[in-house]
Scaffold this motif. Structure first.
Motif, mmCIF file in Angstrom:
data_model
loop_
_atom_site.group_PDB
_atom_site.id
_atom_site.type_symbol
_atom_site.label_atom_id
_atom_site.label_comp_id
_atom_site.label_asym_id
_atom_site.label_seq_id
_atom_site.Cartn_x
_atom_site.Cartn_y
_atom_site.Cartn_z
ATOM 1 N N LEU A 75 -0.743 -2.193 6.221
ATOM 2 C CA LEU A 75 0.110 -2.241 5.079
ATOM 3 C C LEU A 75 -0.488 -2.781 3.713
ATOM 4 C CD1 LEU A 75 3.015 -3.800 6.846
ATOM 5 C CD2 LEU A 75 2.361 -1.164 6.896
ATOM 6 N N GLU A 109 10.299 -3.255 2.940
ATOM 7 C CA GLU A 109 8.833 -3.150 2.770
ATOM 8 C C GLU A 109 8.179 -4.256 1.877
ATOM 9 O OE1 GLU A 109 10.665 1.126 3.013
ATOM 10 O OE2 GLU A 109 10.947 -0.600 1.913
ATOM 11 N N HIS A 147 3.003 1.355 1.227
ATOM 12 C CA HIS A 147 2.088 2.503 1.652
ATOM 13 C C HIS A 147 1.108 1.766 2.814
ATOM 14 C CE1 HIS A 147 2.596 3.738 -2.565
ATOM 15 N NE2 HIS A 147 2.327 5.136 -2.052
ATOM 16 N N LYS A 196 3.309 7.099 2.457
ATOM 17 C CA LYS A 196 4.189 6.136 1.963
ATOM 18 C C LYS A 196 5.369 5.790 2.787
ATOM 19 C CE LYS A 196 6.720 5.466 -2.327
ATOM 20 N NZ LYS A 196 7.070 6.045 -3.752
ATOM 21 N N SER A 197 5.829 4.503 2.776
ATOM 22 C CA SER A 197 7.154 4.249 3.715
ATOM 23 C C SER A 197 8.203 5.019 3.097
ATOM 24 C CB SER A 197 7.308 2.786 3.365
ATOM 25 O OG SER A 197 8.640 2.491 4.201
ATOM 26 N N GLU A 198 8.884 5.508 4.006
ATOM 27 C CA GLU A 198 10.270 6.140 3.851
ATOM 28 C C GLU A 198 11.495 5.633 4.632
ATOM 29 O OE1 GLU A 198 10.020 10.427 4.233
ATOM 30 O OE2 GLU A 198 8.150 10.518 3.401
ATOM 31 N N SER A 199 11.174 4.245 4.851
ATOM 32 C CA SER A 199 12.455 3.356 5.750
ATOM 33 C C SER A 199 13.516 3.498 5.344
ATOM 34 C CB SER A 199 11.658 1.950 6.060
ATOM 35 O OG SER A 199 12.639 1.315 6.566
#
Length: 105
Positions: A7, A51, A56, A43-46
Protein backbone atom coordinates in the motif's frame (compact mmCIF):
# COMPACT_ATOMS: atom_id res chain seq x y z
CA UNK A 1 1.06 -19.35 -2.74
CA UNK A 2 2.55 -16.19 -1.28
CA UNK A 3 0.64 -12.90 -1.58
CA UNK A 4 2.74 -9.72 -1.40
CA UNK A 5 0.55 -6.71 -0.56
CA UNK A 6 1.93 -3.17 -0.90
CA UNK A 7 0.00 0.00 0.00
CA UNK A 8 1.34 3.41 -0.97
CA UNK A 9 0.62 6.98 0.11
CA UNK A 10 1.80 8.96 -2.88
CA UNK A 11 2.85 12.58 -2.54
CA UNK A 12 -0.12 14.87 -3.37
CA UNK A 13 1.54 16.30 -6.47
CA UNK A 14 2.00 12.87 -8.10
CA UNK A 15 -0.58 12.60 -10.88
CA UNK A 16 -2.74 9.56 -11.59
CA UNK A 17 -0.98 9.29 -14.95
CA UNK A 18 2.42 9.10 -13.23
CA UNK A 19 1.11 6.50 -10.78
CA UNK A 20 -0.25 4.44 -13.67
CA UNK A 21 3.15 4.62 -15.39
CA UNK A 22 4.92 3.48 -12.21
CA UNK A 23 2.53 0.54 -11.85
CA UNK A 24 2.93 -0.35 -15.55
CA UNK A 25 6.69 -0.50 -15.07
CA UNK A 26 6.22 -2.74 -12.06
CA UNK A 27 3.90 -5.06 -14.00
CA UNK A 28 6.62 -5.58 -16.64
CA UNK A 29 8.54 -7.61 -14.05
CA UNK A 30 5.75 -10.20 -14.04
CA UNK A 31 6.95 -11.95 -17.22
CA UNK A 32 10.59 -11.99 -16.11
CA UNK A 33 10.05 -14.21 -13.07
CA UNK A 34 8.62 -17.71 -13.53
CA UNK A 35 7.42 -17.83 -9.91
CA UNK A 36 5.35 -14.65 -10.31
CA UNK A 37 1.71 -15.59 -10.80
CA UNK A 38 0.57 -12.03 -11.44
CA UNK A 39 0.66 -8.41 -10.34
CA UNK A 40 -2.48 -6.30 -9.95
CA UNK A 41 -2.24 -2.59 -9.14
CA UNK A 42 -4.56 0.36 -8.79
CA UNK A 43 -6.41 2.90 -6.69
CA UNK A 44 -8.65 1.95 -3.78
CA UNK A 45 -12.36 2.07 -4.40
CA UNK A 46 -13.29 0.77 -0.96
CA UNK A 47 -16.75 1.74 0.29
CA UNK A 48 -15.36 1.57 3.84
CA UNK A 49 -13.14 4.63 3.25
CA UNK A 50 -10.53 3.42 5.77
CA UNK A 51 -7.44 3.81 3.59
CA UNK A 52 -5.87 6.43 5.88
CA UNK A 53 -4.08 8.00 2.92
CA UNK A 54 -2.95 4.72 1.36
CA UNK A 55 -5.06 5.22 -1.75
CA UNK A 56 -2.96 3.12 -4.14
CA UNK A 57 -1.36 -0.27 -3.98
CA UNK A 58 -0.61 -3.55 -5.62
CA UNK A 59 -0.73 -7.25 -4.98
CA UNK A 60 1.85 -9.66 -6.37
CA UNK A 61 1.32 -13.40 -6.08
CA UNK A 62 4.18 -15.92 -6.08
CA UNK A 63 4.35 -19.69 -6.10
CA UNK A 64 6.44 -19.76 -2.91
CA UNK A 65 8.71 -17.79 -0.59
CA UNK A 66 11.71 -18.36 -2.87
CA UNK A 67 9.73 -16.77 -5.71
CA UNK A 68 9.04 -13.70 -3.58
CA UNK A 69 12.73 -13.50 -2.69
CA UNK A 70 13.71 -13.73 -6.37
CA UNK A 71 11.34 -10.82 -7.07
CA UNK A 72 12.78 -8.76 -4.22
CA UNK A 73 16.32 -9.44 -5.44
CA UNK A 74 15.58 -8.75 -9.14
CA UNK A 75 17.26 -5.61 -10.49
CA UNK A 76 14.04 -4.40 -12.17
CA UNK A 77 12.22 -4.63 -8.84
CA UNK A 78 14.99 -2.64 -7.19
CA UNK A 79 14.60 0.10 -9.81
CA UNK A 80 10.79 0.15 -9.66
CA UNK A 81 10.85 0.06 -5.86
CA UNK A 82 13.20 3.03 -5.74
CA UNK A 83 10.85 5.01 -7.99
CA UNK A 84 7.83 4.13 -5.85
CA UNK A 85 9.76 5.17 -2.73
CA UNK A 86 10.80 8.44 -4.38
CA UNK A 87 7.15 9.32 -5.04
CA UNK A 88 5.72 8.13 -1.71
CA UNK A 89 5.03 10.55 1.14
CA UNK A 90 8.01 10.33 3.46
CA UNK A 91 9.81 7.81 1.26
CA UNK A 92 9.66 4.34 2.78
CA UNK A 93 7.42 5.68 5.54
CA UNK A 94 4.71 6.08 2.90
CA UNK A 95 4.78 2.40 1.93
CA UNK A 96 3.35 -0.61 3.78
CA UNK A 97 4.26 -4.16 2.83
CA UNK A 98 2.53 -7.31 4.05
CA UNK A 99 3.37 -10.86 2.97
CA UNK A 100 1.03 -13.73 3.57
CA UNK A 101 0.97 -17.42 2.78
CA UNK A 102 -2.37 -18.29 1.18
CA UNK A 103 -3.35 -21.86 2.03
CA UNK A 104 -4.95 -23.98 -0.63
CA UNK A 105 -4.12 -21.60 -3.46
Amino acid sequence: MIRHVVLIRFQPEVSEAKIAALFAELKEIEDKLPACLGITAGKSESPEKMERGYMHGFIADFTDWDGLQAYQDHSDHQIAGAKLTEHAQGGKDGILCFDLEVAGA
